[in-house]
Design a protein around this motif. Sequence first.
Motif, PDB file in Angstrom:
ATOM      1  N   ALA A 159       0.854  -1.190   0.000  1.00  0.00           N
ATOM      2  CA  ALA A 159       0.000   0.000   0.000  1.00  0.00           C
ATOM      3  C   ALA A 159       0.884   1.232   0.000  1.00  0.00           C
ATOM      4  N   VAL A 160       0.611   2.139  -0.941  1.00  0.00           N
ATOM      5  CA  VAL A 160       1.377   3.380  -1.075  1.00  0.00           C
ATOM      6  C   VAL A 160       0.386   4.529  -1.131  1.00  0.00           C
ATOM      7  N   ILE A 161       0.703   5.617  -0.462  1.00  0.00           N
ATOM      8  CA  ILE A 161      -0.158   6.795  -0.496  1.00  0.00           C
ATOM      9  C   ILE A 161       0.559   7.932  -1.217  1.00  0.00           C
ATOM     10  N   GLY A 162      -0.185   8.643  -2.034  1.00  0.00           N
ATOM     11  CA  GLY A 162       0.371   9.800  -2.725  1.00  0.00           C
ATOM     12  C   GLY A 162      -0.028  11.071  -2.003  1.00  0.00           C
ATOM     13  N   SER A 163       0.947  11.802  -1.499  1.00  0.00           N
ATOM     14  CA  SER A 163       0.696  13.056  -0.785  1.00  0.00           C
ATOM     15  C   SER A 163       1.200  14.226  -1.625  1.00  0.00           C
ATOM     16  N   VAL A 164       0.403  15.280  -1.672  1.00  0.00           N
ATOM     17  CA  VAL A 164       0.749  16.434  -2.498  1.00  0.00           C
ATOM     18  C   VAL A 164       0.894  17.674  -1.619  1.00  0.00           C
ATOM     19  N   VAL A 165       2.071  18.272  -1.667  1.00  0.00           N
ATOM     20  CA  VAL A 165       2.347  19.509  -0.941  1.00  0.00           C
ATOM     21  C   VAL A 165       2.958  20.484  -1.940  1.00  0.00           C
ATOM     22  N   ASN A 166       2.349  21.669  -2.058  1.00  0.00           N
ATOM     23  CA  ASN A 166       2.821  22.687  -3.009  1.00  0.00           C
ATOM     24  C   ASN A 166       2.956  22.119  -4.423  1.00  0.00           C
ATOM     25  N   ARG A 167       1.956  21.336  -4.809  1.00  0.00           N
ATOM     26  CA  ARG A 167       1.863  20.741  -6.133  1.00  0.00           C
ATOM     27  C   ARG A 167       2.928  19.686  -6.412  1.00  0.00           C
ATOM     28  N   ARG A 168       3.693  19.336  -5.411  1.00  0.00           N
ATOM     29  CA  ARG A 168       4.700  18.286  -5.576  1.00  0.00           C
ATOM     30  C   ARG A 168       4.191  17.019  -4.890  1.00  0.00           C
ATOM     31  N   VAL A 169       4.211  15.931  -5.623  1.00  0.00           N
ATOM     32  CA  VAL A 169       3.686  14.675  -5.096  1.00  0.00           C
ATOM     33  C   VAL A 169       4.829  13.818  -4.564  1.00  0.00           C
ATOM     34  N   SER A 170       4.582  13.156  -3.450  1.00  0.00           N
ATOM     35  CA  SER A 170       5.571  12.238  -2.887  1.00  0.00           C
ATOM     36  C   SER A 170       4.892  10.920  -2.561  1.00  0.00           C
ATOM     37  N   LEU A 267      -4.579   6.605  -2.782  1.00  0.00           N
ATOM     38  CA  LEU A 267      -3.971   5.364  -2.318  1.00  0.00           C
ATOM     39  C   LEU A 267      -3.763   4.425  -3.494  1.00  0.00           C
ATOM     40  N   ILE A 268      -2.684   3.650  -3.450  1.00  0.00           N
ATOM     41  CA  ILE A 268      -2.472   2.570  -4.413  1.00  0.00           C
ATOM     42  C   ILE A 268      -2.306   1.277  -3.616  1.00  0.00           C
ATOM     43  N   PHE A 269      -3.199   0.328  -3.817  1.00  0.00           N
ATOM     44  CA  PHE A 269      -3.082  -1.018  -3.269  1.00  0.00           C
ATOM     45  C   PHE A 269      -2.753  -1.936  -4.444  1.00  0.00           C
ATOM     46  N   ALA A 270      -1.671  -2.704  -4.355  1.00  0.00           N
ATOM     47  CA  ALA A 270      -1.305  -3.556  -5.484  1.00  0.00           C
ATOM     48  C   ALA A 270      -0.529  -4.781  -5.032  1.00  0.00           C
ATOM     49  N   ILE A 341      -5.522  -1.403  -7.266  1.00  0.00           N
ATOM     50  CA  ILE A 341      -6.647  -0.541  -6.909  1.00  0.00           C
ATOM     51  C   ILE A 341      -6.089   0.849  -6.631  1.00  0.00           C
ATOM     52  N   VAL A 342      -6.649   1.865  -7.268  1.00  0.00           N
ATOM     53  CA  VAL A 342      -6.289   3.258  -6.989  1.00  0.00           C
ATOM     54  C   VAL A 342      -7.509   3.947  -6.396  1.00  0.00           C
ATOM     55  N   VAL A 343      -7.339   4.559  -5.233  1.00  0.00           N
ATOM     56  CA  VAL A 343      -8.445   5.218  -4.542  1.00  0.00           C
ATOM     57  C   VAL A 343      -8.108   6.692  -4.360  1.00  0.00           C
ATOM     58  N   PHE A 344      -8.941   7.562  -4.917  1.00  0.00           N
ATOM     59  CA  PHE A 344      -8.761   8.999  -4.739  1.00  0.00           C
ATOM     60  C   PHE A 344      -9.500   9.450  -3.482  1.00  0.00           C
ATOM     61  N   LEU A 345      -8.827  10.276  -2.689  1.00  0.00           N
ATOM     62  CA  LEU A 345      -9.356  10.739  -1.411  1.00  0.00           C
ATOM     63  C   LEU A 345      -9.706  12.216  -1.531  1.00  0.00           C
ATOM     64  N   ASP A 346     -10.936  12.470  -1.920  1.00  0.00           N
ATOM     65  CA  ASP A 346     -11.342  13.852  -2.181  1.00  0.00           C
ATOM     66  C   ASP A 346     -11.808  14.579  -0.941  1.00  0.00           C
ATOM     67  N   ASN A 347     -12.331  13.816   0.013  1.00  0.00           N
ATOM     68  CA  ASN A 347     -12.928  14.459   1.168  1.00  0.00           C
ATOM     69  C   ASN A 347     -13.035  13.457   2.296  1.00  0.00           C
ATOM     70  N   LYS A 348     -12.601  13.841   3.478  1.00  0.00           N
ATOM     71  CA  LYS A 348     -12.735  12.951   4.628  1.00  0.00           C
ATOM     72  C   LYS A 348     -14.187  12.832   5.054  1.00  0.00           C
ATOM     73  N   THR A 349     -15.028  13.784   4.654  1.00  0.00           N
ATOM     74  CA  THR A 349     -16.443  13.745   4.986  1.00  0.00           C
ATOM     75  C   THR A 349     -17.195  12.994   3.899  1.00  0.00           C
ATOM     76  N   PRO A 350     -17.932  11.924   4.240  1.00  0.00           N
ATOM     77  CA  PRO A 350     -18.653  11.158   3.219  1.00  0.00           C
ATOM     78  C   PRO A 350     -19.596  12.033   2.404  1.00  0.00           C
ATOM     79  N   LEU A 351     -19.674  11.720   1.116  1.00  0.00           N
ATOM     80  CA  LEU A 351     -20.476  12.524   0.209  1.00  0.00           C
ATOM     81  C   LEU A 351     -21.898  11.964   0.130  1.00  0.00           C
ATOM     82  N   ILE A 352     -22.623  12.035   1.234  1.00  0.00           N
ATOM     83  CA  ILE A 352     -23.947  11.422   1.315  1.00  0.00           C
ATOM     84  C   ILE A 352     -24.871  11.985   0.241  1.00  0.00           C
TER      85      ILE A 352
END
Length: 449
Positions: A159-170, A267-270, A341-352
């Motif tokens: 499992a790897v997470i992509g974090s973006v700070v100042n438009r730079r991804v790590s 997130l990337i699960f592979a 599996i690639v999962v985009f995390l747009d919001n910690k609050t569920p989009l009910i």
Amino acid sequence: MHKVLQTVVNLFKRKNDDLIAFDEDPYTRSINLERHCFGEFSMANAQANTIMEDQSQVEVASHNALYLGVYDGHGGVEASLYVLNNLFNNLLRFAHDNDNAIAEATLREAVADTERRFFDYVLNNIVQIRTIGKVGTCCLAGVLWKGVLYIANLGDSRAVIGSVVNRRVSAVQLTTDHNCNDPVIREELVSLHPGDDTIVMEKNGWRVKGIIMVSRSIGDAYLKRPPFLLPASFPSYEKVPDPFERGVVSAEPEMLTRVIEETDKFLIFASDGLWELMSNDQAVQIVHKNPRNGIAKRLVTTALVEAARRRNVKYRAMMTTTPGKEPNVGRRTFHDDISVIVVFLDNKTPLIKKHVHDLSYRGSTDGSQPSGFALSALTVAESHSFTGDLKKSFKKRFKGSTSKGQSSRSAEGLHLLLDMEGDSGDQTESSKGKSPWDPVRKHLKWKKH
């Protein structure tokens, strides 16, 4: 045309041709983009073994939760299929016992119970399936519950997470690869088995007892329990451990808890089939720089192109090979089974308000089915919301499409789910009286049989 511009055009055409090849490849499949309550996700896989031993799943809750699983089988498909069909359900059962909440301990207990029950399955079937004691699977399971990610890991899926700070991804690797080729894992095994000079041996790479590369798994009964330990189970160059006081492969999962931050974007699960062909940074850059739609397919395609390149052929030439290990013509000689599996995390609050439904997706099949989340109190802790244009939302969800042809999603599974919900005597306060499924039943002209 200018030479530099022509080079760019040719590169673009080649990349698109590879994606087209993926769609034409008989041993690949993908789900390009679907919604979950925290964002969107994409799935893809490629088969290399005679039978696809990788399994993967995404369980979408209407709100509060998301479950992810990648199970990389070895020695056969029985263990990975068993985990696919049981681990998530065990998690729901333990969550129910935990006042309808998920915690790290809940996931750990679910994994342990799945291991125990698989051993019962082995005992009950070993007469009919003599090799089942040698079947196992890596297990990477994750639950996103109200903005907190819980992961249990056994084996070398990652499992790897992509974090973006100042438009730079790590890229941040969240899990450890329990693979003997890592000296840290070899040291761990030696410390756990003092006095056993053969606990790790170099046989076509470093292996536990010269047999298996992974140090943790579900299954592999012959490496864990004396009743399954037969001399014939071990290669001729290695004697059976004596005394067999403890398993040489562990079923203890590595656990991780992470509060999702605003900088955590995906997130990337592979399975290790992907990570053998690209680095964490390469994978994260691909996800970050390309459109979401079909992003998992793009990752797998990139890996397949690299697998072919290492054998000095093109991807389309590799497509003519058949699954298995037959020299020169076997797909497994190019690459391993791959699941992503690639999962985009747009919001910690569920989009009910966006009407995300309780649906189950599996890497081995197109489309979706109703998820066990639908009957779980995990997703009714907050009021259901079916406001807005339900008819339009419902039709869009169940019409949906996947790559490799558009597959219609039948409402038959939902009819069955509604039957089950109607028969359930276990209703929470929020579901008593008027059922939250009533608007769906009305739309389907549903009648109880």
